[in-house]
Design an enzyme around this catalytic site. Sequence first.
Site, mmCIF file in Angstrom:
data_model
loop_
_atom_site.group_PDB
_atom_site.id
_atom_site.type_symbol
_atom_site.label_atom_id
_atom_site.label_comp_id
_atom_site.label_asym_id
_atom_site.label_seq_id
_atom_site.Cartn_x
_atom_site.Cartn_y
_atom_site.Cartn_z
ATOM 1 N N CYS A 1 -7.807 -2.260 -15.960
ATOM 2 C CA CYS A 1 -7.216 -2.171 -14.625
ATOM 3 C C CYS A 1 -5.880 -1.439 -14.664
ATOM 4 O O CYS A 1 -5.214 -1.313 -13.637
ATOM 5 C CB CYS A 1 -7.041 -3.566 -14.017
ATOM 6 S SG CYS A 1 -6.008 -4.673 -14.993
ATOM 7 N N GLU B 1 -11.556 -16.642 -23.262
ATOM 8 C CA GLU B 1 -10.635 -16.528 -22.128
ATOM 9 C C GLU B 1 -9.504 -17.543 -22.311
ATOM 10 O O GLU B 1 -9.752 -18.701 -22.665
ATOM 11 C CB GLU B 1 -11.376 -16.794 -20.823
ATOM 12 C CG GLU B 1 -10.506 -16.978 -19.590
ATOM 13 C CD GLU B 1 -9.618 -15.788 -19.290
ATOM 14 O OE1 GLU B 1 -8.424 -16.001 -19.010
ATOM 15 O OE2 GLU B 1 -10.112 -14.653 -19.339
ATOM 16 N N TYR C 1 -11.742 -11.690 -23.086
ATOM 17 C CA TYR C 1 -11.006 -11.787 -21.823
ATOM 18 C C TYR C 1 -12.047 -11.936 -20.703
ATOM 19 O O TYR C 1 -12.101 -11.150 -19.762
ATOM 20 C CB TYR C 1 -10.109 -10.568 -21.593
ATOM 21 C CG TYR C 1 -9.261 -10.214 -22.794
ATOM 22 C CD1 TYR C 1 -8.046 -10.856 -23.028
ATOM 23 C CD2 TYR C 1 -9.672 -9.245 -23.703
ATOM 24 C CE1 TYR C 1 -7.268 -10.539 -24.139
ATOM 25 C CE2 TYR C 1 -8.909 -8.926 -24.820
ATOM 26 C CZ TYR C 1 -7.710 -9.566 -25.031
ATOM 27 O OH TYR C 1 -6.951 -9.251 -26.138
ATOM 28 N N CYS D 1 0.834 -1.202 0.000
ATOM 29 C CA CYS D 1 0.000 0.000 0.000
ATOM 30 C C CYS D 1 0.870 1.254 0.000
ATOM 31 O O CYS D 1 1.906 1.298 0.655
ATOM 32 C CB CYS D 1 -0.918 0.020 1.220
ATOM 33 S SG CYS D 1 -2.140 -1.320 1.228
ATOM 34 N N ASP E 1 -12.272 -6.668 -21.528
ATOM 35 C CA ASP E 1 -11.789 -6.600 -20.147
ATOM 36 C C ASP E 1 -10.427 -7.293 -20.081
ATOM 37 O O ASP E 1 -10.270 -8.345 -19.451
ATOM 38 C CB ASP E 1 -12.795 -7.273 -19.201
ATOM 39 C CG ASP E 1 -12.472 -7.030 -17.734
ATOM 40 O OD1 ASP E 1 -11.521 -6.271 -17.449
ATOM 41 O OD2 ASP E 1 -13.158 -7.600 -16.870
#
Length: 497
Positions: A452, A380, A359, A101, A425
Amino acid sequence: MKKGQEFLGYVESVNFPNKGIVWVEESEGEKEGQRDKEFAGEIKSRTKVCVKGVLPGQTVKFRLKKNGSGKKEGTLLEVITPSEREGRIPPCPHFGRCGGCTYLTMPYGEQLCLKEEQVRHLLSGFLLPETLFEGILQSPAEFKYRNKMEYSFGDEQKDGPLTLGMHKKGSFYDVVTTNQCMIVHEDFNLILDAVLKVANEFGLTYYHKITHSGYLRHLLVRRAVKTGEILVHLVTTSHYGEGRKNIKDLQEAERVLDSSSEELMFFDALKDTLKTLPLKGNIKGILHIVNDRVADAILADSVEILDGEDFFFEELLGLKFKISTFSFFQTNSLGAEVLYEKVREYIGETKDKIVFDLYSGTGTIAQLLAPVAKKVIGVEIVADAVDAARDNAALNGLSNCEFIAGDVLKVLDTIEEKPDYIVLDPPRDGVHPKALEQIIAYGVGRMVYISCKPTSLARDLEVLVRAGYRVERVCMVDMFPGTVNVETIVELQRQDM
């Protein structure tokens, strides 16, 4: 500026994902190597250096590690003055040592603002006046949100005691035992402690990346938020004897290597310990993964079920999903509901349409669209995920979903149907350039791209916009509080439609 020197600088901004832009003031005399005190420092110039692990507004000390003509990079040594955007004591005791983090000194609202600023900056070249930029949606939970953790075995300092957890900040080798991590449910921390305890009782060592010897490699834990079901995976090499600290000579090593009885005792002790933990969830399966490959990743030469099953169930938006060891599934289950609700909104009306979900992972998006589409075809590359997607579709009573195992680049040429709508994705690296050409060639009127990694998204958007698509809407969903990562959803439409 010379490589190895230490400098003070002010962090002007942080570009995604973690690249701080630090400005350093130098006198002309210093730059030219002059030592005349009367001259040095009279004329100042500013030099830009990229330093990771910083926050906007901080004053930091760093050591210059790269001094190229086009790019200078530094290693953070110390934060001299905190940023006005921080303002809280990090709630995790591992913060600063663990590299997991970065943003824990920032209140959650400030974290969201920073991520929104970064993505807006990255996508600024694709945002038209009519583009709807919707900002960022927060995660339903700031802490205890992760449903999957991949821990590493190692030591925190050379020849130190065995550790199990996350890599130390800025280190490829050192590992910090993160048994009080704040972004996972407390069940993860109990399991981590238990596995480390049993490993120490049996005197086992970790797999060394340089010598390629040792036994213990990783601990993979997956836990469903809605059902509380847990899978525990221990990843080792196939050489138990090489992992024994107390072996004194070659003859004893050969004895242990020739016999699997002690390894069986270890696994029996591990199972017994895990089963007695006061967990709030329930362990659905305990598995042993053997990996003798050099790559520092969780890969499987073989998988053995030591106890229970090799799958568990999670629930999202009224649907049930079967998840196995290597199935892709969003790591923040509650955040995934926010993400997929927004995706469903962006996709809109799909009645009587064929939708490609590329995906597709375990088929989450495909199954959310299936009730309102003619047919959904998911592609996938991970075969286990495809098997799970098929099981999930049957579990949810959906007969108009087809899932194909393979690389998108190779599979698209084999599908006879043509899509009316495409959902992308992809993994962090984005869409393969040749696959993107194939996708564009379908000429669909609208697409939704879920990313992402905004930098990969920006690269692919450049190709899509050049091919005639425009960005209609953008929204971010914070699936990873406390960290530098964020999900971004983009709706695209052909300009001639």
